[in-house]
Design a protein around this motif. Structure first.
Motif, PDB file in Angstrom:
ATOM      1  N   ILE A  53       0.831  -1.206   0.000  1.00 24.27           N
ATOM      2  CA  ILE A  53       0.000   0.000   0.000  1.00 24.27           C
ATOM      3  C   ILE A  53       0.867   1.259   0.000  1.00 24.27           C
ATOM      4  N   LEU A  54       1.963   1.245   0.768  1.00 24.71           N
ATOM      5  CA  LEU A  54       2.869   2.393   0.761  1.00 24.71           C
ATOM      6  C   LEU A  54       3.431   2.621  -0.644  1.00 24.71           C
ATOM      7  N   VAL A  55       3.834   1.554  -1.317  1.00 26.45           N
ATOM      8  CA  VAL A  55       4.353   1.689  -2.681  1.00 26.45           C
ATOM      9  C   VAL A  55       3.303   2.315  -3.595  1.00 26.45           C
ATOM     10  N   SER A  56       2.054   1.867  -3.476  1.00 29.82           N
ATOM     11  CA  SER A  56       0.995   2.424  -4.332  1.00 29.82           C
ATOM     12  C   SER A  56       0.762   3.893  -4.034  1.00 29.82           C
ATOM     13  N   GLU A  57       0.785   4.267  -2.771  1.00 27.85           N
ATOM     14  CA  GLU A  57       0.546   5.661  -2.401  1.00 27.85           C
ATOM     15  C   GLU A  57       1.668   6.568  -2.906  1.00 27.85           C
ATOM     16  N   VAL A  58       2.906   6.122  -2.771  1.00 24.40           N
ATOM     17  CA  VAL A  58       4.030   6.945  -3.232  1.00 24.40           C
ATOM     18  C   VAL A  58       4.013   7.052  -4.753  1.00 24.40           C
ATOM     19  N   MET A  59       3.711   5.958  -5.435  1.00 23.10           N
ATOM     20  CA  MET A  59       3.656   6.001  -6.895  1.00 23.10           C
ATOM     21  C   MET A  59       2.528   6.887  -7.402  1.00 23.10           C
ATOM     22  N   SER A  60       1.426   6.940  -6.660  1.00 20.34           N
ATOM     23  CA  SER A  60       0.236   7.676  -7.124  1.00 20.34           C
ATOM     24  C   SER A  60       0.363   9.182  -6.978  1.00 20.34           C
ATOM     25  N   GLN A  61       1.404   9.644  -6.312  1.00 19.45           N
ATOM     26  CA  GLN A  61       1.575  11.079  -6.119  1.00 19.45           C
ATOM     27  C   GLN A  61       1.923  11.737  -7.458  1.00 19.45           C
ATOM     28  N   THR A  63       1.019  11.110 -10.413  1.00 18.39           N
ATOM     29  CA  THR A  63       1.204  10.199 -11.540  1.00 18.39           C
ATOM     30  C   THR A  63      -0.148   9.637 -11.943  1.00 18.39           C
ATOM     31  N   GLN A  64      -0.428   9.603 -13.242  1.00 18.02           N
ATOM     32  CA  GLN A  64      -1.711   9.100 -13.714  1.00 18.02           C
ATOM     33  C   GLN A  64      -1.890   7.645 -13.315  1.00 18.02           C
ATOM     34  N   ILE A  65      -3.099   7.329 -12.868  1.00 14.60           N
ATOM     35  CA  ILE A  65      -3.358   6.021 -12.296  1.00 14.60           C
ATOM     36  C   ILE A  65      -3.155   4.892 -13.288  1.00 14.60           C
ATOM     37  N   ASP A  66      -3.376   5.137 -14.584  1.00 17.77           N
ATOM     38  CA  ASP A  66      -3.210   4.071 -15.572  1.00 17.77           C
ATOM     39  C   ASP A  66      -1.748   3.686 -15.745  1.00 17.77           C
ATOM     40  N   ARG A  67      -0.821   4.581 -15.364  1.00 14.48           N
ATOM     41  CA  ARG A  67       0.603   4.247 -15.386  1.00 14.48           C
ATOM     42  C   ARG A  67       1.039   3.583 -14.091  1.00 14.48           C
ATOM     43  N   VAL A  68       0.304   3.837 -13.017  1.00 13.69           N
ATOM     44  CA  VAL A  68       0.695   3.306 -11.720  1.00 13.69           C
ATOM     45  C   VAL A  68       0.479   1.799 -11.640  1.00 13.69           C
ATOM     46  N   VAL A  69      -0.637   1.289 -12.167  1.00  5.90           N
ATOM     47  CA  VAL A  69      -0.970  -0.131 -12.000  1.00  5.90           C
ATOM     48  C   VAL A  69       0.131  -1.045 -12.524  1.00  5.90           C
TER      49      VAL A  69
END
Length: 314
Positions: A53-61, A63-69
């Motif tokens: 979850i921490l990785v997802s939160e840091v990546m989502s800052q 950054t467009q969600i379609d690139r995060v997944v």
């Protein structure tokens, strides 16, 4: 807009838009039911692993969600645990970040350092409270609260841009009152489901361009913006064009019926549209279509007594 007042149930909301104590629980139930019925499927919503979850939160800052997944999935494939990340070469983590166009490479550095802290200072066990989580490198109040909420169900109400937009539109909450209003709305001890649900509401139904009816917003019955037609928000400085739209007239209907026990259809038509004529283009057939939509949404009840057709809020 008005400053937040203290409601009769001890919660802080904006003056005229304050839900009563009796309305507060139905609002909560409606939102959670809406979220559980259908929501966007992000992989980090399927786990309570604080590292993932921490990785997802840091990546989502930023950054467009379609690139995060895909980036999140690849990152966890390469470093599946916090111990793996802590043992990695920092340069490799930064190179991964840059290759996946996640922006601001210092976030990769902070994430690697945070993993090292968890391993060295916490024996590989993540802290569980927002305050403790903020001791990790690069973890601010929002990220700490998100991890506490989604991993441990131990957070406060999340207040991000989407949530502010929801509170501003639905409850007429203004600057300085978001935190208290969000906290008052959230059911005690249910931060995981609640924060997911209200963030989903802001991302799907109450986005910059609102999709109230299309997304089946569960708060239309109580929403200040839906009833007034004013969908401005802190991040939406100009009002979207809705003049003459079906949404505008649905809002007028709900507002008028809220002030009356019931109204005859023709009387209602004349009140919501100056050019209403029973047999005209904007007449009974047009109005019955709007009322039928509201009936389907569970907001309005149509009583057809033959010569006398009336409408009322459910």
């Amino acid at each position: 807009m008005t400053d937040a007042d203290e409601g009769s149930d001890g919660t802080a909301f904006a003056g005229d838009a304050s839900p009563s104590a009796a309305a507060l629980e139905p609002m909560r139930e409606a939102l959670v039911a809406w979220y559980e019925r259908d929501h966007r499927a992000f992989p980090w919503r399927e786990t309570d692993d604080p590292y993932a979850i921490l990785v997802s939160e840091v990546m989502s800052q930023q950054t467009q969600i379609d690139r995060v997944v895909p980036a999140w999935e690849s990152f966890l494939d390469r470093w599946p645990t916090v111990d793996d990340l802590a043992a990695a070469e920092r340069s490799d983590v930064v190179a991964f970040w840059s290759t996946h166009a996640l922006g601001y490479n210092n976030r990769a550095t902070y994430l690697h350092e945070a993993a090292t802290q968890v391993v060295d200072a916490y024996d590989g066990v993540f802290p569980k409270t927002p305050d403790e989580l903020q001791s990790l490198m690069g973890v601010g109040p929002y990220t700490a609260n998100a991890v506490a909420s989604f991993a441990f169900d131990n957070g406060d109400a999340v207040v991000d841009t989407n949530v502010k937009r929801v509170l501003y539109r639905a409850l007429d909450v203004t600057d300085g009152a978001y935190e208290s209003a969000a906290g008052a709305l959230m059911p005690a001890g249910e931060s995981r489901i609640w924060n997911n649900a209200i963030m989903e509401l802001g991302g799907v139904a109450c986005a910059k361009k609102p999709r109230c009816d299309e997304a089946g917003c569960p708060w239309r019955e109580w929403c200040h913006a839906y009833q007034t037609g004013d969908f401005t928000a802190p991040d939406v400085p100009t009002q979207p064009s809705f003049e003459g739209s079906r949404r505008q007239f649905r809002g007028r209907i709900v507002r008028l019926l809220g002030d009356h026990d019931e109204m005859e259809v023709d009387t209602l038509g004349h009140r919501i549209r100056v050019d209403y004529t029973p047999d005209g283009e904007y007449g009974r057939e047009w109005l019955r279509g709007l009322l039928s939509d509201l009936d389907d949404d569970g907001l309005v009840k149509i009583d057809d007594g033959g010569d006398r057709v009336t409408a009322r809020l459910r």
